[in-house]
Scaffold this active site. Sequence first.
Site, PDB file in Angstrom:
ATOM      1  N   CYS A 142      44.823  28.411  81.088  1.00 42.59           N
ATOM      2  CA  CYS A 142      43.695  29.016  80.534  1.00 42.59           C
ATOM      3  C   CYS A 142      43.082  29.892  81.491  1.00 42.59           C
ATOM      4  CB  CYS A 142      42.884  28.156  79.864  1.00 42.59           C
ATOM      5  SG  CYS A 142      43.534  26.954  78.565  1.00 42.59           S
ATOM      6  N   ASN A 143      43.137  29.654  82.596  1.00 47.84           N
ATOM      7  CA  ASN A 143      42.438  30.344  83.889  1.00 47.84           C
ATOM      8  C   ASN A 143      43.356  31.701  84.151  1.00 47.84           C
ATOM      9  OD1 ASN A 143      43.862  28.115  84.947  1.00 47.84           O
ATOM     10  ND2 ASN A 143      44.060  29.646  86.455  1.00 47.84           N
TER      11      ASN A 143
END
Length: 378
Positions: A142-143
């Site tokens: 997700c980063n």
Amino acid sequence: MTTTATDPARIIGVGTAVPANSYSQQEILDIFAVRDPRVRSLFLNSAIERRYLTLPPEGPDGSRVMEVQGELLAKHKAQAVDMGVRAVQACLKEAGADLADIGYVCCVTTTGFLTPGLSALVIRELGIDPHTSRLDVVGMGCNAGLNALNAVNGWARANPGRLALMVCAEACSAAYVFDGTMRTSVVNSLFGDGSAAVALVAGETAGVGVGAHDGARVPGGAGAPGEAPAAEGPQLLKFSSYIITDAIDAMRYDWDDEQERFSFFLDPHVPYVVGAHAELVVDRLLDGTGLRRSDIDHWLVHSGGKKVIDAVGVNLGLTRHDLRHTTSVLRDYGNLSSGSFLFSYQRLLEEQVAQPGDHGVLMTMGPGSTIETALARW
């Protein structure tokens, strides 16, 4: 105007895309006949109302047929290319650019593995110049959207006046395991499918197109040959990262021998670990800028989940208004992994509240455990 490699890159366009079908949390529980009250509570207390998903096909009895790993990879490929292409088209339309303007393509995904990478498939599907430079960022989670944006920003600054494109395409429904356990149910209750693309151009004019040296057209709108119009998007001033190595196993893919597919694991303590370190990385981002957290006008935080958002908000002293786009994206789409923050950015643009001189912080969180940030100025 002459540009140099030190000029900031500016966001000049963003576009998003999702699959055709969306489902409420209750509809998903009904489709899979979930009766376990603990699992139902996860779904119904997630602060998510709807998600766009590509569910398994129906069998003869109306129940969903569980896909094998090869079918999930095929789903990822089909959905990532389809959504990625549509997100790029929407992004270019907003930027006033053409496919011929693209000088660099970076594709980001975690929900499936492809060789050749997604960038090659998107370039072929859209008919982008095969000489275009490209990069694939795979498996960061997700980063990854801000990790990749940092790299795209670097290319744009090194090639002033040329259009750089980042595409996040996450077919999260190609990474589900339906075994009724609480471990997989946490993941199944949270993630949705979606893609987001963003266009960057560096230089004070932020808009001279690919091949400006030979009189190519100018993205961003009409203008005299070789002269770019003023762009309204924010400049990317600085990036800051932090990896919490003590929590490196808190978010990960494991191979599930029993299910014969990959399974994503989320440690229930992740929200509190991420929240506890949010202040550290944001303060480092603002160090040397003369800005305090109270000077930030716009916060675009990854829609990681209700507990994650609450933990970050408490530790940074953010209000519900500060996080309105983060929470509304979670409500309407679920966690879209690497592209979530760009869905929030798009909602900020639609509000038309950002003014010249405003500052914004972009923040993503994911496996590592990692917190990524960027400072932007309109």
